[in-house]
Motif scaffolding. Structure first.
Motif, PDB file in Angstrom:
ATOM      1  N   GLU A   1      -0.176  -0.383  56.911  1.00 30.63           N
ATOM      2  CA  GLU A   1      -0.562  -0.606  58.227  1.00 30.63           C
ATOM      3  C   GLU A   1      -0.466  -2.305  58.379  1.00 30.63           C
ATOM      4  O   GLU A   1      -0.605  -2.858  57.451  1.00 30.63           O
ATOM      5  CB  GLU A   1      -1.968  -0.674  58.867  1.00 30.63           C
TER       6      GLU A   1
ATOM      7  N   TYR B   1       1.006   6.110  58.160  1.00 30.02           N
ATOM      8  CA  TYR B   1       0.601   4.098  58.451  1.00 30.02           C
ATOM      9  C   TYR B   1       0.331   4.189  59.813  1.00 30.02           C
ATOM     10  O   TYR B   1      -0.421   5.638  60.601  1.00 30.02           O
ATOM     11  CB  TYR B   1       2.040   3.595  58.732  1.00 30.02           C
ATOM     12  N   ARG B   2      -0.736   3.363  60.308  1.00 31.34           N
ATOM     13  CA  ARG B   2      -0.860   2.977  61.616  1.00 31.34           C
ATOM     14  C   ARG B   2      -0.359   1.993  62.090  1.00 31.34           C
ATOM     15  O   ARG B   2      -0.708   0.357  61.598  1.00 31.34           O
ATOM     16  CB  ARG B   2      -2.469   2.728  60.952  1.00 31.34           C
TER      17      ARG B   2
ATOM     18  N   GLU C   1       2.493   9.523  61.275  1.00 34.16           N
ATOM     19  CA  GLU C   1       1.534   8.268  62.219  1.00 34.16           C
ATOM     20  C   GLU C   1       0.639   9.322  61.646  1.00 34.16           C
ATOM     21  O   GLU C   1      -0.236  10.006  61.975  1.00 34.16           O
ATOM     22  CB  GLU C   1       1.840   8.229  63.453  1.00 34.16           C
TER      23      GLU C   1
END
Length: 310
Positions: free
Chosen positions: A10, A37-38, A70
């Motif tokens: 992230e 991922y964020r 995501e």
């Protein structure tokens, strides 16, 4: 033996993802790197002509595809690793015999056959931490055993080493280990009254390194064979040739090498290895940015040869 790789990032850790991917390409790895991922994806991904928004896939070289996933979790990503690895084996890479997780502040130094030789279908692959000596009856291990005993987790073997959670490869045969590690992480989160921090309190805290402490206790509870290398395997000690791990809160992409060197902290081996792979074939810096950073690194290294904190 089918091997898949994954990482989590992230914020600005996308710079590390690019360098990790570049190092894998240089090593000769062929396959997919799954990237959880964020937050927002960086421009080098979403603006790439080859990026498929529907599937989240980006082919960055003929032999390597990034697969973006995501994630929606309130956990610090350090606690999410066992869940993510299990999802790889169960859902995203069901053909894989082994899934290796690699932190986005790590680059691969060796050729792929050398790294792949570390993995076996019957074991768990690990590297010792910077503070690697951790005797089987260390006071903190005794305290951990007392804490986890009411929760049904009892050590079955003694270990004298402490392993880093930034790199771990788990075979499909050891799903139960991933469940154990996740469960112990949940208990640590409850104990620390939160799941948003990488570290908790000072070194004397029962669980200071959080998921890594949970990992090391889980390794004493399970009986899977351990394929292990020393601290040099992550550049925590001289002589390594597998990985380079930029630990600490200041990462190589943050820069500031000259100011740090003037304070007696020369560039680490991991910083040098990061910049070796920072910008090719995946480009995340302009030519000018790359020249400026590599020059600063060389000047800082020169300062470090004559001035270093004791």
């Amino acid at each position: 033996m089918n091997i898949t790789l994954c990482t989590l990032f992230e914020k600005n850790y996308h710079y590390g993802v690019a360098a990790l991917a570049n190092s894998l390409i240089a090593a000769g790895y062929q396959g997919e790197l799954w990237v959880g991922y964020r937050g927002a994806l960086p421009g080098w991904i979403v603006d790439a002509p080859a990026f498929d928004r529907a599937s989240g896939r980006l082919k960055v070289a003929p032999q390597l595809t990034l697969c973006m996933l995501e994630l929606d979790t309130p956990l610090h990503f350090t606690y999410y690793k066992p869940t993510f690895i299990r999802e790889m084996l169960e859902k995203h890479a069901p053909q894989a015999d082994i899934c290796a997780y690699i932190d986005p502040d790590i680059v691969v130094k060796c050729d792929w056959p050398s790294l792949a030789g570390w993995f076996t279908e019957d074991g768990i692959s690990l590297a010792e931490d910077v503070n690697w000596c951790f005797p089987a009856r260390h006071p903190k291990r005794l305290l951990w055993a007392r804490f986890f005993a009411p929760h049904g987790a009892t050590p079955r073997r003694g270990l004298d080493r402490y392993y880093n959670a930034g790199f771990i490869a788990v075979s499909r045969a050891h799903f139960e280990f991933l469940d154990l590690w996740r469960r112990l992480c949940d208990l640590v989160v409850d104990y620390n009254k939160g799941a948003k921090q990488l570290k908790a309190g000072g070194s004397a805290e029962l669980f200071h390194s959080t998921d890594q402490d949970a990992l090391n206790f889980a390794l004493t509870v399970c009986e899977a064979p351990l394929n292990t290398a020393g601290p040099e395997a992550m550049d925590f000690a001289p002589g390594g040739y597998y990985l380079s791990h930029a630990i600490g809160s200041v990462k190589p992409w943050h820069g500031g090498f000259i100011s740090q060197a003037l304070r007696g902290r020369p560039p680490s081996a991991a910083s040098k290895w990061y910049w070796r792979y920072a910008n090719a074939p995946i480009r995340v810096y302009s030519d000018g940015e790359l020249r400026k950073s590599t020059l600063a690194l060389k000047i800082a290294a020169a300062i470090g040869r004559v001035y270093k904190r004791a």
